[in-house]
Design an enzyme around this catalytic site. Structure first.
Site, PDB file in Angstrom:
ATOM      1  CB  CYS A 130      19.518  55.176  39.939  1.00  0.00           C
ATOM      2  SG  CYS A 130      18.963  53.689  40.798  1.00  0.00           S
ATOM      3  CB  VAL A 188      13.976  49.059  44.178  1.00  0.00           C
ATOM      4  CG1 VAL A 188      13.902  50.163  45.225  1.00  0.00           C
ATOM      5  CG2 VAL A 188      13.552  49.609  42.828  1.00  0.00           C
ATOM      6  CE  LYS A 220      17.270  57.818  37.420  1.00  0.00           C
ATOM      7  NZ  LYS A 220      16.669  57.277  38.659  1.00  0.00           N
ATOM      8  CD  GLU A 239      18.082  57.969  42.110  1.00  0.00           C
ATOM      9  OE1 GLU A 239      18.339  56.759  42.301  1.00  0.00           O
ATOM     10  OE2 GLU A 239      17.252  58.362  41.283  1.00  0.00           O
TER      11      GLU A 239
HETATM   12  C1  ACM Z   1      16.249  54.149  40.221  1.00  0.00           C
HETATM   13  O1  ACM Z   1      16.550  54.623  39.113  1.00  0.00           O
HETATM   14  N1  ACM Z   1      16.256  54.908  41.300  1.00  0.00           N
HETATM   15  C2  ACM Z   1      15.911  52.732  40.380  1.00  0.00           C
END
Ligand code: ACM
Length: 265
Positions: free
Chosen positions: A145, A172, A111, A40
């Site tokens: 992510c 993370v 996203k 990402e």
């Molecule tokens: C994330 O969605 N970058 C943790």
């Protein structure tokens, strides 16, 4: 049907687009594959502190620095790539990924589930979970992510016909890699999760990324998982058609046994 799929893991440097793209090009130089997934926001880094910073690294999806490099690499290596980038659109900036194919076609996913302070910088994606053809017609669905924590993301892609879920990440929290085994198993799809590594610091803010990029098969088994710190590319050969078999036993099928009338939306 044979298909060589790969995952690339590295440490981007915050807001160093040209340097990060050069690093990716060098990591990918000797990788021979049909499809490779990268992290990402791979060219820009992740931890922003102002709208101005995000404006400065946002890219045009068709001829920005990431698209320009990956169109060239796709042709040169005869490989499809999925890579995360900050997408400059007419109505704002999205945290997006692009599928770039050797025939020069580009497909975008924005996203849908933004994580934490991403909500300050990015518009929430509205492209939906669509399937695109990668090299040789392999059916690829993209999610980014934090989309992982909503099972509907992977389910929507699988129901739409994904053979492979391409999943660029900057993780993370500690749960995603294991959770993706279940996402693959419950949907009968391959999943390629590409994460970044390293510590990122911007002012007083610091984040540590967890690495452990992985490729998972349609039964939720890990084909390969990287460690927390390596910078590398891993390629393996799979048969995407394995994802067409949704049977679990001779009496059970992942899709046909669903009881949609009893589920809440
Ligand atoms: C994330 O969605 N970058 C943790």
């Amino acid at each position: 049907m044979e298909c060589k799929i790969g995952v690339c893991q590295f440490k981007p440097e915050l807001m160093q687009i040209e340097k990060n793209l050069a690093k990716m090009e060098s990591l990918l130089e000797s990788a021979s594959a049909d499809l490779i997934v990268l992290p990402e926001l791979a060219a820009s880094g992740y931890l922003f502190n102002s709208e101005e910073e995000v404006q400065n690294i946002a890219e045009d999806p068709n001829d920005g620095p990431t698209a320009t490099l990956f169109k060239r690499l796709a042709k040169q290596h005869n490989t499809s790539y999925v890579i995360g980038f900050a997408e400059k659109a007419e109505n704002g900036i999205y945290n997006s990924s692009m599928l770039v194919n050797p025939d020069n076609s580009i497909h975008i996913y924005s996203k849908i589930h933004l994580f934490f302070e991403e909500k300050k910088w990015f518009k929430v994606g509205d492209t939906g979970f669509k399937i695109f053809n990668a090299k040789n017609g392999v059916k690829v669905g993209m999610m980014i992510c934090f989309d992982w924590i909503f099972p509907e993301s992977a389910r929507s892609l699988a129901l739409a016909g994904a053979q492979i879920i391409a999943h660029p990440t900057n993780l993370v929290l500690p749960w995603c890699q294991q959770a993706m085994l279940t996402r693959s198993l419950e949907n009968g799809v391959f999943a390629i999760t590409s994460n970044r590594i390293g510590k990122e610091k911007n002012g007083n803010n610091v984040l540590n990324f967890t690495g452990m990029s992985q490729i998972v098969d349609t039964k939720g088994q890990i084909i390969h998982r990287m460690d927390k710190n390596e910078e590398s590319v891993f390629v393996t050969e799979i048969d995407p058609l394995e994802s067409e078999d949704k049977d679990i036993t001779e009496f059970n099928n992942l899709f046909l046994d669903r009881r949609k009338e009893l589920y809440r939306s």
